[in-house]
Each structure stands twice: as C-alpha cells, then as structure tokens.
Design a protein around this motif. Structure first.
Motif, PDB file in Angstrom:
ATOM      1  N   LEU A   5       0.632  -1.345   0.107  1.00  0.00           N
ATOM      2  CA  LEU A   5      -0.030  -0.007   0.129  1.00  0.00           C
ATOM      3  C   LEU A   5       0.628   1.626   0.595  1.00  0.00           C
ATOM      4  CD1 LEU A   5      -2.554   1.549   0.194  1.00  0.00           C
ATOM      5  CD2 LEU A   5      -2.097   1.575   2.630  1.00  0.00           C
ATOM      6  N   HIS A   6       1.776   1.518   1.058  1.00  0.00           N
ATOM      7  CA  HIS A   6       2.898   2.223   0.908  1.00  0.00           C
ATOM      8  C   HIS A   6       3.217   2.564  -0.576  1.00  0.00           C
ATOM      9  CE1 HIS A   6       6.081   5.389   2.078  1.00  0.00           C
ATOM     10  NE2 HIS A   6       6.780   4.864   2.384  1.00  0.00           N
ATOM     11  N   ALA A   7       3.944   1.151  -0.874  1.00  0.00           N
ATOM     12  CA  ALA A   7       4.446   1.569  -2.098  1.00  0.00           C
ATOM     13  C   ALA A   7       3.660   2.262  -3.256  1.00  0.00           C
ATOM     14  CB  ALA A   7       5.334   0.027  -2.852  1.00  0.00           C
ATOM     15  N   LEU A   8       2.546   2.365  -3.485  1.00  0.00           N
ATOM     16  CA  LEU A   8       1.661   2.397  -4.601  1.00  0.00           C
ATOM     17  C   LEU A   8       0.953   3.260  -4.215  1.00  0.00           C
ATOM     18  CD1 LEU A   8      -0.469  -0.891  -4.633  1.00  0.00           C
ATOM     19  CD2 LEU A   8       1.046  -0.523  -6.520  1.00  0.00           C
ATOM     20  N   SER A   9       0.413   4.191  -3.061  1.00  0.00           N
ATOM     21  CA  SER A   9       0.080   5.106  -2.231  1.00  0.00           C
ATOM     22  C   SER A   9       0.164   6.277  -3.266  1.00  0.00           C
ATOM     23  CB  SER A   9      -0.405   5.699  -1.206  1.00  0.00           C
ATOM     24  OG  SER A   9       1.241   5.817  -0.833  1.00  0.00           O
ATOM     25  N   GLN A  10       1.811   7.144  -3.784  1.00  0.00           N
ATOM     26  CA  GLN A  10       2.690   7.625  -4.599  1.00  0.00           C
ATOM     27  C   GLN A  10       1.670   8.273  -6.009  1.00  0.00           C
ATOM     28  OE1 GLN A  10       3.556  10.491  -3.219  1.00  0.00           O
ATOM     29  NE2 GLN A  10       3.380   8.983  -0.978  1.00  0.00           N
ATOM     30  N   GLU A  11       1.740   6.954  -6.564  1.00  0.00           N
ATOM     31  CA  GLU A  11       1.080   6.916  -7.671  1.00  0.00           C
ATOM     32  C   GLU A  11      -0.117   6.296  -8.363  1.00  0.00           C
ATOM     33  OE1 GLU A  11       1.976   3.953 -12.274  1.00  0.00           O
ATOM     34  OE2 GLU A  11       2.933   3.439 -10.237  1.00  0.00           O
ATOM     35  N   PHE A  12      -0.744   5.943  -7.675  1.00  0.00           N
ATOM     36  CA  PHE A  12      -1.923   5.769  -6.932  1.00  0.00           C
ATOM     37  C   PHE A  12      -2.843   6.259  -5.877  1.00  0.00           C
ATOM     38  CE2 PHE A  12       0.167   2.146  -9.333  1.00  0.00           C
ATOM     39  CZ  PHE A  12      -1.073   2.166 -10.441  1.00  0.00           C
ATOM     40  N   PRO A  13      -3.229   7.348  -6.282  1.00  0.00           N
ATOM     41  CA  PRO A  13      -3.461   8.443  -4.312  1.00  0.00           C
ATOM     42  C   PRO A  13      -5.279   7.581  -4.388  1.00  0.00           C
ATOM     43  CG  PRO A  13      -3.928  10.039  -5.997  1.00  0.00           C
ATOM     44  CD  PRO A  13      -2.697   8.439  -6.862  1.00  0.00           C
ATOM     45  N   ASN A  14      -5.504   6.864  -4.702  1.00  0.00           N
ATOM     46  CA  ASN A  14      -7.232   6.971  -4.661  1.00  0.00           C
ATOM     47  C   ASN A  14      -7.120   5.186  -3.688  1.00  0.00           C
ATOM     48  OD1 ASN A  14      -8.366   9.056  -4.671  1.00  0.00           O
ATOM     49  ND2 ASN A  14      -8.980   8.254  -7.262  1.00  0.00           N
ATOM     50  N   VAL A  15      -6.188   4.159  -4.146  1.00  0.00           N
ATOM     51  CA  VAL A  15      -5.265   3.315  -3.491  1.00  0.00           C
ATOM     52  C   VAL A  15      -6.549   3.297  -1.583  1.00  0.00           C
ATOM     53  CG1 VAL A  15      -2.941   3.130  -3.118  1.00  0.00           C
ATOM     54  CG2 VAL A  15      -4.039   0.857  -3.719  1.00  0.00           C
ATOM     55  N   HIS A  16      -6.949   1.435  -1.355  1.00  0.00           N
ATOM     56  CA  HIS A  16      -7.758   1.703  -0.133  1.00  0.00           C
ATOM     57  C   HIS A  16      -6.542   0.615   0.224  1.00  0.00           C
ATOM     58  CE1 HIS A  16      -9.804   2.941   3.102  1.00  0.00           C
ATOM     59  NE2 HIS A  16     -10.056   1.539   2.927  1.00  0.00           N
ATOM     60  N   LEU A  17      -6.510  -0.247   1.228  1.00  0.00           N
ATOM     61  CA  LEU A  17      -6.184  -2.228   1.659  1.00  0.00           C
ATOM     62  C   LEU A  17      -7.110  -1.554   3.044  1.00  0.00           C
ATOM     63  CD1 LEU A  17      -4.958  -4.250   1.606  1.00  0.00           C
ATOM     64  CD2 LEU A  17      -3.330  -2.911   3.850  1.00  0.00           C
ATOM     65  N   ILE A  18      -8.030  -3.071   2.458  1.00  0.00           N
ATOM     66  CA  ILE A  18      -8.618  -3.472   3.363  1.00  0.00           C
ATOM     67  C   ILE A  18      -8.754  -4.853   4.054  1.00  0.00           C
ATOM     68  CG2 ILE A  18     -11.676  -4.656   4.055  1.00  0.00           C
ATOM     69  CD1 ILE A  18     -12.651  -2.613   1.764  1.00  0.00           C
ATOM     70  N   MET A  19      -8.387  -4.942   5.336  1.00  0.00           N
ATOM     71  CA  MET A  19      -7.235  -6.270   5.981  1.00  0.00           C
ATOM     72  C   MET A  19      -8.812  -7.246   6.206  1.00  0.00           C
ATOM     73  SD  MET A  19      -3.822  -5.222   6.513  1.00  0.00           S
ATOM     74  CE  MET A  19      -3.486  -7.121   6.226  1.00  0.00           C
ATOM     75  N   ILE A  20      -8.897  -8.143   6.279  1.00  0.00           N
ATOM     76  CA  ILE A  20     -10.314  -8.927   7.014  1.00  0.00           C
ATOM     77  C   ILE A  20      -9.664 -10.010   7.275  1.00  0.00           C
ATOM     78  CG2 ILE A  20     -12.450 -10.179   6.404  1.00  0.00           C
ATOM     79  CD1 ILE A  20     -13.249  -8.079   4.442  1.00  0.00           C
ATOM     80  N   GLY A  21     -10.295 -10.159   9.161  1.00  0.00           N
ATOM     81  CA  GLY A  21      -9.631 -11.867   9.261  1.00  0.00           C
ATOM     82  C   GLY A  21      -9.496 -11.399  10.890  1.00  0.00           C
ATOM     83  N   PRO A  22      -9.320 -12.700  11.231  1.00  0.00           N
ATOM     84  CA  PRO A  22      -9.562 -12.379  13.246  1.00  0.00           C
ATOM     85  C   PRO A  22      -7.846 -12.553  13.354  1.00  0.00           C
ATOM     86  CG  PRO A  22      -9.844 -14.313  12.109  1.00  0.00           C
ATOM     87  CD  PRO A  22      -9.762 -13.475  11.066  1.00  0.00           C
ATOM     88  N   ASP A  23      -8.050 -11.242  14.727  1.00  0.00           N
ATOM     89  CA  ASP A  23      -6.839 -11.615  15.295  1.00  0.00           C
ATOM     90  C   ASP A  23      -6.294 -12.570  15.753  1.00  0.00           C
ATOM     91  OD1 ASP A  23      -4.947 -10.521  16.145  1.00  0.00           O
ATOM     92  OD2 ASP A  23      -5.266  -8.807  18.328  1.00  0.00           O
ATOM     93  N   LYS A  24      -5.161 -12.791  14.893  1.00  0.00           N
ATOM     94  CA  LYS A  24      -4.640 -14.473  15.191  1.00  0.00           C
ATOM     95  C   LYS A  24      -3.633 -14.044  16.704  1.00  0.00           C
ATOM     96  CE  LYS A  24      -4.455 -15.719  10.405  1.00  0.00           C
ATOM     97  NZ  LYS A  24      -3.367 -16.167   9.249  1.00  0.00           N
ATOM     98  N   GLN A  25      -3.788 -13.446  17.039  1.00  0.00           N
ATOM     99  CA  GLN A  25      -2.788 -13.110  18.052  1.00  0.00           C
ATOM    100  C   GLN A  25      -1.109 -13.361  18.686  1.00  0.00           C
ATOM    101  OE1 GLN A  25      -4.413 -11.557  21.290  1.00  0.00           O
ATOM    102  NE2 GLN A  25      -5.974 -11.463  19.599  1.00  0.00           N
ATOM    103  N   ASP A  26      -0.655 -13.213  17.515  1.00  0.00           N
ATOM    104  CA  ASP A  26       0.085 -13.353  17.418  1.00  0.00           C
ATOM    105  C   ASP A  26       1.833 -11.748  16.689  1.00  0.00           C
ATOM    106  OD1 ASP A  26      -0.221 -12.524  14.148  1.00  0.00           O
ATOM    107  OD2 ASP A  26       0.234 -14.372  13.618  1.00  0.00           O
ATOM    108  N   GLY A  27       0.814 -11.354  16.697  1.00  0.00           N
ATOM    109  CA  GLY A  27       1.557  -9.794  17.292  1.00  0.00           C
ATOM    110  C   GLY A  27       0.626  -8.955  15.727  1.00  0.00           C
ATOM    111  N   SER A  28       1.499 -10.015  13.738  1.00  0.00           N
ATOM    112  CA  SER A  28       0.839  -9.097  12.799  1.00  0.00           C
ATOM    113  C   SER A  28      -0.498  -7.998  13.027  1.00  0.00           C
ATOM    114  CB  SER A  28       0.456 -10.260  11.949  1.00  0.00           C
ATOM    115  OG  SER A  28      -0.813 -10.813  11.797  1.00  0.00           O
ATOM    116  N   LEU A  29      -1.134  -7.717  13.545  1.00  0.00           N
ATOM    117  CA  LEU A  29      -2.081  -7.138  13.377  1.00  0.00           C
ATOM    118  C   LEU A  29      -1.310  -5.911  13.897  1.00  0.00           C
ATOM    119  CD1 LEU A  29      -4.956  -5.723  12.954  1.00  0.00           C
ATOM    120  CD2 LEU A  29      -5.828  -6.807  15.068  1.00  0.00           C
TER     121      LEU A  29
END
Length: 165
Positions: A5-29
C-alpha cells in the motif's frame, strides 16, 4: 500488504487496503497497524474483524484486487473465494498456491517477502485493463474446478480405491 500500500500510494492516490480476518494473536495485526501509522496511511487502510463467513463475498465484491502475501500455505480458502468472486489475484508463489494460480493466466505470482515485486504486479494490473479482465475471468472459471460438488466425488473415489487395497 501494508508495505505494498505504501509503495503504491504515490502513483495511485485512491488506493485503499481492506484487511479482513480475525486477530491471530501473533502480533501481526499490531505490526500492520504500526506500519500504517508510521507511513501515515490511516485514511487508506481498514482492518475488519469478526465478519461472518456468509458476508465475505459482499466484502470481496467491493474489491478489485486480492493480495495474498503469505510465506507458506497449501490451498488457502480465502484465495479460492477471491477467485470465485472474479478478483484479480496476486499472490506469493509458495506452498500449494502455484497449483491453484497459474501466473499470468488466473492470477499473478510473486516471490515471498518481495514488496517491490508485489507492488509491480498490482501496478501491472491497474495499468492494463485487458490483462485485469482476463485474469478476473480466468480466476472465476478456474475456481469452479474447486467446487465441492466436483471435489467431494474425487475424494470419495480416491478413498474408496485406498480402502479397496
């Protein structure tokens, strides 16, 4: 996905990221949320937890591209669901994923842990609507091969053959 998302946000200002799923309790969220804050992308990202499985297709319908950034997996259900919804799938080429996704046909495959290649694949799809349409259509068609009405009889046949031996 956040680094893509960070890499794309300059060229594509309307880019939007949706992350769906439970918190796996592994620190990744927490790590993903920290990266969102670090890159100043809070307005371009959403984290959605607790979605009933029956609502997943409606969320997928809001998307154009499905990113699968895993470092290992056999046959991720989320990938198959995205293909069934006709999304342009961009995934890492790990585990059993290349058995599901044929690069350039029903999705694009990139090496794991390669943010640059993942961002390049997204850019390729966004700049080439013909390729995007082809991948979307092929993803939908190939997902039909994984429908339970076809898979279960094959498993039944295989297990019957094994039991007969």
């Amino acid at each position: 996905a956040v680094q893509v998302l960070h890499a794309l946000s300059q060229e594509f200002p309307n880019v939007h990221l949706i992350m769906i799923g439970p918190d796996k309790q592994d620190g990744s969220l927490q790590k993903a949320q920290a990266l969102i804050d670090r890159f100043g992308l809070r307005q371009k990202a959403e984290f959605i937890e607790g979605i009933p499985h029956t609502e997943v297709p409606a969320w997928l319908d809001q998307a154009d591209i499905f990113l699968n950034t895993t470092n290992f997996d056999t046959a991720p259900r989320s990938l198959l669901e995205a293909m069934a919804n006709g999304l342009c799938v961009i995934s890492t080429n790990v585990g059993g994923i290349p058995d599901i996704v044929t690069d350039g046909q029903n999705g694009l495959l990139v090496p794991p842990d390669d943010t640059e290649k993942m961002a390049e694949a997204v850019t390729k799809v966004l700049h080439n609507s013909e390729l995007a349409g082809q991948i979307s259509q092929n993803a939908r068609l190939s997902s039909l091969k994984n429908d339970w009405s076809l898979v279960l009889p094959r498993w039944d046949e295989l297990l019957s053959e094994i039991a007969a031996k």
